[in-house]
Scaffold this active site. Structure first.
Site, mmCIF file in Angstrom:
data_model
loop_
_atom_site.group_PDB
_atom_site.id
_atom_site.type_symbol
_atom_site.label_atom_id
_atom_site.label_comp_id
_atom_site.label_asym_id
_atom_site.label_seq_id
_atom_site.Cartn_x
_atom_site.Cartn_y
_atom_site.Cartn_z
ATOM 1 N N ASP A 107 -49.654 -50.025 89.633
ATOM 2 C CA ASP A 107 -49.675 -51.279 90.493
ATOM 3 C C ASP A 107 -49.496 -52.714 89.738
ATOM 4 O OD1 ASP A 107 -52.112 -51.166 89.294
ATOM 5 O OD2 ASP A 107 -53.285 -51.028 90.983
ATOM 6 N N GLY A 141 -63.959 -54.597 84.924
ATOM 7 C CA GLY A 141 -64.806 -53.945 83.738
ATOM 8 C C GLY A 141 -64.780 -55.015 82.783
ATOM 9 N N ASN A 145 -61.111 -56.084 80.991
ATOM 10 C CA ASN A 145 -60.176 -55.091 80.663
ATOM 11 C C ASN A 145 -58.959 -55.535 81.668
ATOM 12 O OD1 ASN A 145 -58.594 -52.847 79.909
ATOM 13 N ND2 ASN A 145 -60.094 -51.521 81.199
ATOM 14 N N HIS A 166 -17.435 -70.834 113.418
ATOM 15 C CA HIS A 166 -18.865 -70.835 114.124
ATOM 16 C C HIS A 166 -18.845 -69.859 115.125
ATOM 17 C CE1 HIS A 166 -16.267 -74.866 114.216
ATOM 18 N NE2 HIS A 166 -15.707 -74.049 115.029
ATOM 19 N N ALA A 192 -14.114 -70.256 117.604
ATOM 20 C CA ALA A 192 -15.579 -70.120 117.982
ATOM 21 C C ALA A 192 -15.714 -69.154 119.113
ATOM 22 C CB ALA A 192 -16.049 -71.577 118.449
ATOM 23 N N ASN A 228 -17.043 -53.707 118.941
ATOM 24 C CA ASN A 228 -16.848 -52.577 117.864
ATOM 25 C C ASN A 228 -17.624 -51.276 118.543
ATOM 26 O OD1 ASN A 228 -19.275 -53.869 117.256
ATOM 27 N ND2 ASN A 228 -19.285 -52.952 115.240
ATOM 28 N N ALA A 279 -7.033 -68.191 123.727
ATOM 29 C CA ALA A 279 -8.331 -68.601 124.080
ATOM 30 C C ALA A 279 -8.944 -67.822 125.139
ATOM 31 C CB ALA A 279 -8.583 -70.199 123.944
#
Length: 416
Positions: free
Chosen positions: A87, A120, A149, A321, A338, A344, A381
């Protein structure tokens, strides 16, 4: 840690904290033994998925609890043993070398703290360690000691072979303390040398707060190293970079950027608040506020704001965008307008969209996969494209526009 995840598997900068310690240890030696008990099978499985030639020792906690009990029954091979904690993810090779270079019988890491509570205490005289006393066993006077320690030791094997079997649990915690070997060594006139180290490097992680503090230290270390090696960052404190990510060439990261996983960034600009996850980005600009999800390869491409790329390859593409591009392959010279979406997923399976060179996809179009659009194609478009489109063609799918004369006044019952 108040978590079902084992403490040592909590992530710091994209890697389990134990793995940070293993990586540093492997820079010192290939002879590595991990001592396990709690959730040992899970931890071992994770280690084995990432490392080879790691040895294991399972602590018999029922009979031998505590840090000293962890070494009971352990077979040691090397003449000198470096004892680390799982750790402590912030330790470095340079600090460990200070511990192993000296010829003392025992080298131990120590820290001097303004507030030493919780640690400690280390009793030192004439630059030699005399004893380590765990806090719960300290007298009030001993608790005033500021040297504590740090928890990492370098010990001659012969001493461990002698002292570990003689450890006992005659203490407040009824545990076998590894720290007791220090007193044993001193009583045998062995040399115990204190190695003073930095608290932030030898910091242990015992709570989510400690985890956050360690993350901050690791992030600062990662980003400082990258900037020293030529990566430019705007407001570096706002940027997060996974330790596994790599950068080459002239790279610029703007504020709020997140780089995750094994991402590779080459000669690219990642703009404000964009996220890259396990992506390959070369000679491209991403964002602002764009997201590149795993398994995407982007080269010589412009990705603008609010564009999401998932598991796709884009080569020489412009997507300025508000688009979603998933499970796709798009070739050079193609423009994604855009609001374009690659559809998919059909509810059961994911399907691929393949778009060739010099394709113009008009705004607000839906490309329903599986789909192949060949080179030199125009998509009008607002179209929904459900069939493959051959090279040189225009594909357009719109409901014819209808004008109802005077409907506004009729609907709102207004005369004119």
């Amino acid at each position: 840690m108040k978590s079902s995840t084992p403490k040592v598997l909590h992530l710091i900068s994209g890697k389990a904290m134990l793995f940070h310690s293993i990586d540093v240890a492997k820079e010192i030696s290939e002879d590595i033994t991990i001592i396990l008990h709690h959730q040992a099978d899970l931890i071992r499985k994770k280690i084995d998925a990432n490392y080879e030639n790691i040895k294991y020792h399972i602590q018999d906690v029922e009979q031998f609890s505590g840090t000293g009990g962890a070494l009971k029954g352990l077979t040691l091979n090397s003449d000198r043993v470096l004892i680390l904690n799982g750790d402590m993810p912030l330790i470095t090779k340079e600090s460990l070398e200070l511990l192993i270079d000296s010829k003392n019988d025992i080298n131990m890491s120590v820290i001097t703290l303004k507030d030493s509570s919780g640690y400690g205490r280390v009793i030192i005289k004439d630059d030699k360690v005399l004893e380590i006393i765990e806090e719960k066993d300290c007298t009030d006077n001993q608790k005033l000691t500021k040297t504590v320690n740090a928890g990492i030791y370098s010990v001659k094997k012969e001493l461990l072979d002698k002292y570990i079997p003689n450890l006992n649990n005659n203490n407040a915690q009824k545990e076998y303390y590894l720290t007791d070997i220090i007193k044993m060594a001193v009583d045998d006139n062995k040399s115990v040398n204190p190695i003073y180290v930095e608290e932030k490097e030898f910091k242990g992680v015992n709570s989510k707060l400690d985890l956050s503090d360690a993350e901050t230290i690791m992030q600062n270390r990662i980003k400082a190293n990258l900037m020293r090696n030529g990566v430019s960052m705007r407001l570096a404190d706002t940027i997060y970079i996974d330790i596994r990510a790599s950068f080459s060439g002239e790279c610029f990261l703007e504020n709020g950027v997140t780089i995750l996983g094994d991402s590779q960034i080459i000669n690219s600009n990642i703009k404000t608040n964009s996220v890259i996850e396990d992506g390959y980005i070369e000679n491209s600009d991403i964002g602002p506020m764009a997201r590149v999800r795993p398994n995407s390869i982007i080269k010589d491409t412009h990705i603008g704001n609010f564009v999401e790329i998932k598991k796709s390859t884009l080569n020489g593409v412009k997507a300025g965008h508000l688009s979603y591009i998933g499970d796709s392959s798009i070739d050079e010279g193609t423009n994604i307008g855009a609001g374009v979406i690659t559809c998919n997923y059909d509810g059961k399976d994911k399907h691929k969209t393949i778009i060739g060179k010099n394709v113009f996809v008009g705004s607000d179009s839906q490309l329903v996969a599986p789909l192949i659009i060949e080179d030199d194609v125009l998509i009008g478009a607002g179209s929904t494209i459900t069939r493959d489109v051959k090279s040189g063609n225009l594909a357009i799918s719109r409901t014819p526009m209808k004008i109802v004369k005077g409907f506004f006044y009729k609907f709102f019952k207004k005369g004119k």
